[in-house]
Design a protein around this motif. Structure first.
Motif, PDB file in Angstrom:
ATOM      1  N   PHE A 235       0.855  -1.195   0.000  1.00 46.56           N
ATOM      2  CA  PHE A 235       0.000   0.000   0.000  1.00 46.56           C
ATOM      3  C   PHE A 235       0.891   1.245   0.000  1.00 46.56           C
ATOM      4  O   PHE A 235       1.856   1.320   0.737  1.00 46.56           O
ATOM      5  CB  PHE A 235      -0.894  -0.023   1.254  1.00 46.56           C
ATOM      6  CG  PHE A 235      -1.862   1.135   1.346  1.00 46.56           C
ATOM      7  CD1 PHE A 235      -3.158   1.011   0.878  1.00 46.56           C
ATOM      8  CD2 PHE A 235      -1.461   2.345   1.908  1.00 46.56           C
ATOM      9  CE1 PHE A 235      -4.052   2.077   0.967  1.00 46.56           C
ATOM     10  CE2 PHE A 235      -2.353   3.420   2.000  1.00 46.56           C
ATOM     11  CZ  PHE A 235      -3.642   3.281   1.529  1.00 46.56           C
TER      12      PHE A 235
ATOM     13  N   CYS B 153      -0.763   0.521   8.751  1.00 47.10           N
ATOM     14  CA  CYS B 153      -1.087   0.517   7.319  1.00 47.10           C
ATOM     15  C   CYS B 153      -2.612   0.475   7.110  1.00 47.10           C
ATOM     16  O   CYS B 153      -3.273  -0.424   7.622  1.00 47.10           O
ATOM     17  CB  CYS B 153      -0.428  -0.687   6.652  1.00 47.10           C
ATOM     18  SG  CYS B 153      -0.922  -0.858   4.939  1.00 47.10           S
TER      19      CYS B 153
ATOM     20  N   GLY C 248      -4.017  -0.383   4.494  1.00 43.40           N
ATOM     21  CA  GLY C 248      -4.323  -1.512   3.619  1.00 43.40           C
ATOM     22  C   GLY C 248      -4.403  -2.834   4.354  1.00 43.40           C
ATOM     23  O   GLY C 248      -5.364  -3.583   4.208  1.00 43.40           O
TER      24      GLY C 248
HETATM   25 ZN   LIG Z   1       0.083  -2.853   4.474  1.00 42.22          ZN
END
Ligand SMILES: [Zn+2]
Length: 386
Positions: free
Chosen positions: A358, A367, A369
């Motif tokens: 990501f 993160c 993502g």
């Molecule tokens: Zn990630």
């Protein structure tokens, strides 16, 4: 005595006949079950092995209808529905199981866990949370706690996450708990900063530091807090202290220093010199892009000649488009080429998650993502290739 013997003589054959009948009935029932249930299992299994999930479901549904007591078949069916994305059907199967009064404690916990998985996969996090709560005190408690923590992190419910970590039983999780608690407190401090509740933010950061003394984040957040309060000098002094103890933080700290901060330090040449030295020493050791950009910015601010030479020096060490574009901008020779280079370098200034790839222009401690903590290196995408 005669009377007792008579009863015994009469009772023995009756008991024998009743026992034989009972065993015969059980045996016949078992034969029927063993014939129908395994056949359904094997048929369903064959379909599954042939990746014919529709047919496998048909067989299992028929088997469940003809023998509603079969717990394992319900689990198999629920899991199949979930795997196919038919979450409402999976939920119905597991709720049907949970409604049964004769379910063992182990199977009840398992059905509860499967139900929570249905809601989790369907993205219904509040219902998943409600399904996980009854697992407290069962054999599945620790995995339920891990799932609950995932939900609290996803929904940014840092308060609940903190409370849960205080009573987690999973040993593996416990090892990472201090780091996680530090992040939860820092996230809460950030929320307080956004609401301009600076005292609360400071108190939360002090707590964050106390739970994880080795964590780099509280020091960086402290600099952010001072900057948010307009205390530029203190922010820079603090940043120098943090980066001296933890040099790996300097690229992130340098990213926060812009012209307004150097303007604020205008009458403090000594502090400006200290910042310049820290940036230069760090750059000599590790040629970070953020440190390079801050180094050029401060030298220009201090009126040092040939500040842009750092870009040329950097390009000599690493074939850097970011340095080339910035150097072009300083030369002010050709605005068309300047714009083209600027456009090309923008994606190279992203940060990238090492776990899922990501990318984002802002640095994330978690993160967005893949939800991993500290999975973003403090290097920009361009630096990851060199
Ligand atoms: Zn990630």
């Amino acid at each position: 005595m005669d009377f007792e013997w008579a009863w015994l003589l009469l009772g023995l054959p009756i008991a024998f006949i009743l026992g034989w009948l009972a065993s015969r009935l059980d045996w016949r029932q078992m034969r029927i079950l063993q014939r129908s249930a395994p056949r359904a299992y094997f048929q369903g299994l064959t379909y599954l092995l042939n990746e014919q999930q529709d047919q496998a479901i048909d067989v299992f549904v028929q088997a469940v209808q003809s023998d509603p007591d079969t717990v394992e078949l319900h689990f198999a069916l629920g899991s199949l529905f979930r795997r196919r994305g038919e979450y409402d059907r999976a939920v119905r199967v597991h709720e049907h199981l949970l409604a049964r009064a004769d379910l063992s404690a182990v199977d009840r916990a398992r059905a509860q866990w499967e139900l929570a998985q249905d809601f989790l996969k369907a993205g219904l996090l509040d219902r998943a949370e409600n399904a996980l709560r009854p697992l407290e005190g069962t054999t599945l408690e620790s995995q339920a706690q891990t799932a609950l923590l995932y939900i609290y992190e996803r929904t940014h419910d840092w308060e609940q996450a903190l409370r849960l970590t205080a009573r987690m039983t999973n040993e593996h999780e416990r090892a990472q708990l201090a780091g996680k608690q530090m992040h939860y407190l820092c996230e809460q401090a950030n929320e307080a900063m956004r609401q301009q509740a600076f005292d609360r933010a400071a108190a939360l950061l002090a707590q964050a530091k106390a739970v994880d003394a080795a964590g780099v984040r509280p020091g960086i957040e402290q600099v952010k807090l001072l900057l948010a309060q307009g205390q530029h000098r203190q922010a820079v002094e603090w940043a120098l202290q943090v980066s001296e103890k933890m040099p790996q933080t300097l690229p992130l700290l340098a990213g926060m220093w812009d012209g307004t901060i150097f303007d604020a330090l205008q009458d403090d040449q000594l502090l400006l010199q200290q910042v310049h030295t820290a940036l230069r020493v760090h750059y000599e050791t590790e040629a970070s892009l953020d440190v390079l950009l801050a180094l050029v910015a401060i030298e220009r601010h201090m009126g040092l000649p040939r500040a842009g030479a750092w870009y040329v020096e950097h390009i000599r060490r690493h074939p850097s488009l970011v340095a080339a574009a910035n150097w072009m901008e300083l030369q002010q020779q050709d605005p068309v080429i300047e714009r083209a280079l600027d456009k090309a370098m923008q994606p190279l200034l992203n940060y990238r998650c090492l776990h899922c790839g990501f990318e984002a222009r802002n640095y994330f401690w978690q993160c967005p993502g893949c939800q991993s903590w500290e999975s973003f290196p403090t290097k920009r995408v361009e630096e990851l290739h060199t």
